[in-house]
Write an enzyme that holds these catalytic residues in place. Structure first.
Site, PDB file in Angstrom:
ATOM      1  N   LYS A 124       0.834  -1.204   0.000  1.00 24.50           N
ATOM      2  CA  LYS A 124       0.000   0.000   0.000  1.00 24.50           C
ATOM      3  C   LYS A 124       0.871   1.258   0.000  1.00 24.50           C
ATOM      4  O   LYS A 124       0.665   2.174  -0.807  1.00 24.50           O
ATOM      5  CB  LYS A 124      -0.920   0.008   1.223  1.00 24.50           C
ATOM      6  CG  LYS A 124      -1.811   1.245   1.321  1.00 24.50           C
ATOM      7  CD  LYS A 124      -2.559   1.307   2.644  1.00 24.50           C
ATOM      8  CE  LYS A 124      -1.656   1.734   3.775  1.00 24.50           C
ATOM      9  NZ  LYS A 124      -2.390   1.994   5.042  1.00 24.50           N
ATOM     10  N   ASP A 142      -6.141   1.233   0.642  1.00 18.65           N
ATOM     11  CA  ASP A 142      -6.245   1.293   2.097  1.00 18.65           C
ATOM     12  C   ASP A 142      -7.638   0.824   2.509  1.00 18.65           C
ATOM     13  O   ASP A 142      -8.400   0.303   1.690  1.00 18.65           O
ATOM     14  CB  ASP A 142      -5.943   2.709   2.608  1.00 18.65           C
ATOM     15  CG  ASP A 142      -6.976   3.744   2.164  1.00 18.65           C
ATOM     16  OD1 ASP A 142      -7.953   3.383   1.464  1.00 18.65           O
ATOM     17  OD2 ASP A 142      -6.811   4.929   2.514  1.00 18.65           O
TER      18      ASP A 142
END
Length: 231
Positions: A124, A142
């Site tokens: 991420k 996320d």
């Protein structure tokens, strides 16, 4: 993976989100790839606003990776107190900076594989840095992105990998970073985890989860009161 109708609907959703959030940008402040990478590490379990409040002092004191790597922990801890878990995050920042100095000459690498090999950097964060600091097509999933993707019918619940693939499939590469940012903002400001503001959502007519089986607020006035950006 998706039929033509699903792709058209996704492109329409992107257009609607552009109108809703015309000034979409990453909410972490940064002036360089290094600053974004460090800010992302500091943002774990912390609001972006708190990170933004401490990074100016942090980077004024330690402007380079070498400076961060050589920092006295007790001194850095005093700067990082407001972000929470400041002792652990001090250790993380110093270790990350040391790895950058040792393996990349103090510079932030430009590939996912090199980034995730750094301490405290996951996929991420790697994709966030690539997309926002280097303008490289990337998707950073996320909790907000995975939640919105699920509700739009693009991926199963909390399935980060499938959500990333879905966004890459539904949108052209040139739109990946923008779509990513818009989904983050929508998750933060409108499509909340517990009680989404469905009645004030521009995606209401195109969302298969509208109302969220009674958990979403469909009344327009009540929904507007739930918005994080009531304007």
């Amino acid at each position: 993976m998706f039929d033509t109708a699903a792709v058209r609907r996704a492109r329409k959703i992107l257009r609607l989100l552009r109108v809703r959030y015309p000034d979409a940008r990453l909410e972490l402040d940064f002036a360089s790839p290094l600053q974004l990478l460090v800010a992302a590490v500091l943002a774990a379990q912390t609001l972006d606003e708190r990170v933004n409040a401490v990074t100016p002092a942090l980077f004024a004191r330690y402007p380079t990776a070498a400076d961060l790597a050589a920092a006295e922990p007790a001194e850095m801890e005093q700067i990082l107190v407001p972000v929470g878990y400041y002792r652990k995050k001090t250790q993380s920042v110093i270790a990350l900076a040391a790895a950058l100095v040792e393996h990349h000459g103090g510079e932030v690498p430009r590939t996912v594989d090199e980034l995730v090999a750094l301490p405290w950097v996951g996929r991420k964060t790697a994709n966030m840095v690539l997309g926002n600091a280097f303008s490289i097509a990337a998707v950073s999933v996320d909790t907000h992105v995975s939640r919105v993707a699920e509700r739009l019918g693009w991926s199963p619940a909390r399935d980060v990998d499938t959500a990333e693939v879905a966004i890459r499939t539904l949108f052209p590469r040139k739109d990946w970073v923008e779509a990513n940012l818009l989904l983050i903002l929508h998750g933060r400001r409108t499509c909340h985890s517990q009680k989404p503001a469905c009645g004030a959502c521009p995606l209401l007519a195109d969302c298969p989860s509208a109302g969220l089986a009674g958990k979403g607020e469909l009344d327009p006035d009540k929904a507007r009161a739930l918005l994080k950006d009531p304007a």
